[in-house]
Design a protein around this motif. Structure first.
Motif, short mmCIF file in Angstrom:
data_model
loop_
_atom_site.label_atom_id
_atom_site.label_comp_id
_atom_site.label_asym_id
_atom_site.label_seq_id
_atom_site.Cartn_x
_atom_site.Cartn_y
_atom_site.Cartn_z
N THR A 127 21.86 -75.52 44.47
CA THR A 127 20.44 -75.64 44.79
C THR A 127 20.13 -74.51 45.76
N ASP A 168 19.86 -74.07 40.43
CA ASP A 168 19.09 -75.29 40.64
C ASP A 168 17.87 -74.97 41.50
N VAL A 169 16.67 -75.25 40.95
CA VAL A 169 15.42 -74.92 41.63
C VAL A 169 14.75 -76.11 42.29
N ILE A 172 12.99 -75.56 46.00
CA ILE A 172 12.52 -74.20 46.23
C ILE A 172 10.99 -74.16 46.22
N PHE A 177 10.30 -70.57 42.50
CA PHE A 177 10.54 -71.09 41.15
C PHE A 177 10.16 -70.04 40.11
N VAL A 180 12.54 -67.12 39.94
CA VAL A 180 13.78 -67.46 39.23
C VAL A 180 13.55 -67.47 37.73
N ALA A 190 16.40 -78.19 37.43
CA ALA A 190 15.86 -78.78 38.65
C ALA A 190 16.57 -80.11 38.76
N GLN A 209 5.21 -75.84 35.69
CA GLN A 209 6.64 -75.66 35.95
C GLN A 209 7.49 -76.40 34.93
#
Length: 311
Positions: A127, A168-169, A172, A177, A180, A190, A209
């Motif tokens: 993460t 892993d977002v 963030i 996001f 990435v 996520a 997202q």
């Protein structure tokens, strides 16, 4: 049915309370995990704010060491897995498949060498931030600044892609996001985030997202923390089902999995008090006439697809 839970904080919790992984008063222990036929549990090394400021890497190593000790003490029932082939070996031996991750890129202390060495120790996901800014990016609480990935953060994404690590977002900032998404050459996750449309908490994901995750081939894990399930702060299994229904309706069958956040949350929904209750959730989906194939995807197959692709 294969179950994959993409996030828990059980190792740091047992370190605090002095219990073990075999049997404890936490949300997860081996004795309960063994009630399932095939189970993959991501165990996070959480770098809390007090450790993030100084000694983050030392703290990371101490958590990893504790997980290794617990696996050694219970090696008849659990094994560390670095890819899907390892997981198949674990299932064949009726063992829990443990995946080692890091929650908080502070662990790297600004060094790609640290990332590479942690990978060699078995870390297979990270993460990128917790809630606050670090050397990689702004966290979700710092989102007001509009900051995304730093130059170092961009190097981290490239190196994680090269090594074969899960990016892993969860946690963030929104700008991070999108940085990435635009940079990664592989599907991302996520690990423990829900729908912001249903619950306005900043840790949840917008429709845009979620649709970007779908396009990327990634997965979000259903977080069971009540404050991420509704804006009232108390929740039941029905609230978890609402997020499942919404995300599946929005993105289709392939973008949702499980990411409980067990042992990192102060309360749980009624009916989902621990890992022993996952069967309640999956049975409720079947009662709602979800196909067995779709329930299997949510339970674990969607995350397994990403694991096969990345690790």
């Amino acid at each position: 049915m294969l179950i994959v839970d993409a996030h828990c904080d059980t190792i740091t919790t047992i370190m605090k309370c002095g219990e073990g992984l075999r049997k404890n008063n936490c949300h997860i222990d081996i004795s309960r995990l063994k009630n399932y036929d095939s189970y993959v549990q991501f165990f996070a090394a959480f770098i809390s704010p007090e450790h993030a400021k100084m000694g983050a890497l030392k703290r990371t190593l101490s958590i990893i060491d504790r997980l290794y000790q617990e696996i050694e003490n219970n090696k008849q029932d659990i094994m560390l897995c670095c890819n899907y082939n390892d997981m198949e070996d674990a299932f064949a031996g009726r063992k829990i498949a443990a995946v080692l991750t890091i929650e908080g890129g502070e662990a790297l202390e600004g060094s790609l060498a640290s990332l590479r060495m942690l990978y060699k120790m078995g870390v297979r996901g990270m993460t990128l931030t917790w809630n606050y800014r670090n050397q990689i990016a702004d966290g979700v609480i710092d989102g007001i600044s509009g900051g995304g990935l730093t130059p170092f953060g961009r190097d981290v994404i490239t190196e994680m892609n090269r090594l074969g690590m899960l990016i892993d977002v969860s946690h963030i900032s929104e700008a991070g996001f999108w940085d990435v998404i635009n940079l990664t050459a592989a599907p991302i996750i996520a690990s423990h985030s829900n729908s912001k449309k249903l619950c306005s908490h900043p840790r949840n994901l917008t429709d845009e997202q979620l649709l970007a995750l779908k396009k990327n081939g990634g997965v979000t894990g259903l977080n069971l923390y009540p404050v991420f399930l509704n804006d009232g702060g108390k929740a039941s299994i029905k609230d978890a089902l609402s997020h499942i229904e919404y995300i599946v309706a929005l993105t289709g069958e392939d973008t949702l999995g499980l990411g409980s956040d067990f042992d990192g949350i102060e309360s749980t929904p009624e009916g989902l008090e621990g890992v022993q209750c996952y069967s309640n959730l999956l049975n409720e989906l079947l009662k709602l006439n979800y196909s067995e194939g779709l329930v299997k995807k949510i339970a674990g197959e969607n995350f397994i697809r990403v694991i096969k692709s990345v690790l």
